[in-house]
Design a protein around this motif. Structure first.
Motif, short mmCIF file in Angstrom:
data_model
loop_
_atom_site.label_atom_id
_atom_site.label_comp_id
_atom_site.label_asym_id
_atom_site.label_seq_id
_atom_site.Cartn_x
_atom_site.Cartn_y
_atom_site.Cartn_z
N ALA A 71 79.49 -10.08 -2.42
CA ALA A 71 79.08 -8.69 -2.19
C ALA A 71 78.96 -7.93 -3.51
O ALA A 71 78.02 -7.13 -3.69
N ALA A 72 79.87 -8.15 -4.43
CA ALA A 72 79.82 -7.47 -5.74
C ALA A 72 78.61 -7.92 -6.54
O ALA A 72 77.95 -7.10 -7.19
N THR A 73 78.30 -9.20 -6.49
CA THR A 73 77.14 -9.73 -7.20
C THR A 73 75.85 -9.12 -6.64
O THR A 73 75.03 -8.59 -7.40
N ASP A 74 75.69 -9.20 -5.34
CA ASP A 74 74.48 -8.64 -4.71
C ASP A 74 74.40 -7.13 -4.93
O ASP A 74 73.32 -6.59 -5.19
N GLY A 75 75.53 -6.46 -4.84
CA GLY A 75 75.55 -5.01 -5.02
C GLY A 75 75.18 -4.60 -6.43
O GLY A 75 74.43 -3.64 -6.63
N ALA A 76 75.71 -5.29 -7.43
CA ALA A 76 75.40 -4.96 -8.82
C ALA A 76 73.91 -5.12 -9.09
O ALA A 76 73.29 -4.27 -9.74
N ILE A 77 73.32 -6.18 -8.57
CA ILE A 77 71.88 -6.40 -8.76
C ILE A 77 71.09 -5.28 -8.09
O ILE A 77 70.16 -4.72 -8.67
N ALA A 78 71.48 -4.92 -6.87
CA ALA A 78 70.77 -3.87 -6.13
C ALA A 78 70.91 -2.51 -6.81
O ALA A 78 69.94 -1.74 -6.87
N LEU A 79 72.09 -2.20 -7.35
CA LEU A 79 72.32 -0.89 -7.97
C LEU A 79 71.55 -0.71 -9.28
O LEU A 79 71.21 0.41 -9.65
N LEU A 80 71.31 -1.81 -9.97
CA LEU A 80 70.76 -1.72 -11.33
C LEU A 80 69.33 -2.21 -11.46
O LEU A 80 68.81 -2.29 -12.57
N SER A 81 68.68 -2.54 -10.35
CA SER A 81 67.29 -3.03 -10.39
C SER A 81 66.38 -2.08 -9.64
O SER A 81 66.67 -1.68 -8.52
#
Length: 185
Positions: A71-81
């Motif tokens: 969840a943290a991996t997917d979330g970080a990508i979504a927040l910063l892309s």
């Protein structure tokens, strides 16, 4: 030759034993069977139960660690892309992965700064996560260290790349891990 041991001079302290009379047990032996043995059995059962509990809570923590890292991996990508033409919907969808005060501050930042800047200056950002690891995890709360590589393109300029580490705090709400903190390290 039916001599009795009772009259035997070699063994003068031996009493005659009647085969029809059962042997007497000592009080200590009776108490040990009735008190000590059940205590030993109860202690073993309690120890086994405790070990089972530890094993169960360890399995819950391991499952929480795995799912919170994802969840943290997917979330970080979504927040910063984002891209300039889809920044509004992309970042609004990303805010659905957040909770609490962090969601409010992220939404405010993206609506007031990031989305207008992406549209005006034609800014695109692409984030990837080469590595992530669980720092701590329980059934409802987790902290994950995420390493983020982000490439940002402003207009027609060459991309600029940055690498950073982010401590992502997550809370499990319902059956979803939601990001409640996003702190660069």
């Amino acid at each position: 030759m039916t001599e009795s041991l009772v009259d035997d001079p070699v063994y003068p302290d031996i009493e005659a034993v009647d085969p029809a009379t059962p042997p007497r047990r000592s009080r200590w032996r009776d108490r040990s069977v009735n008190i000590v043995l059940p205590l030993v059995v109860m202690s073993l059962a309690a120890g086994a139960g405790y070990l089972r509990y530890l094993d169960g809570s360890d399995q819950v923590a391991q499952a929480a660690a795995l799912s919170s890292v994802a969840a943290a991996t997917d979330g970080a990508i979504a927040l910063l892309s984002y891209r300039p033409d889809t920044a509004e919907t992309t970042l609004a969808d990303a805010s659905d992965l957040l909770t609490g005060p962090f969601r409010d501050s992220y939404t405010s930042l993206t609506n007031e700064v990031v989305i207008p800047g992406a549209k005006e200056r034609n800014i695109s950002a692409t984030a990837t996560v080469p590595a992530a690891a669980s720092v701590s995890a329980t059934a409802n709360h987790a902290v994950v260290l995420v390493f983020v590589d982000q490439a940002v393109i402003v207009g027609d300029d060459a991309p600029s790349a940055t690498s950073s580490a982010v401590q992502v705090t997550l809370d499990k709400i319902g059956d979803r891990w939601l990001i409640s903190g996003f702190d660069p390290k």
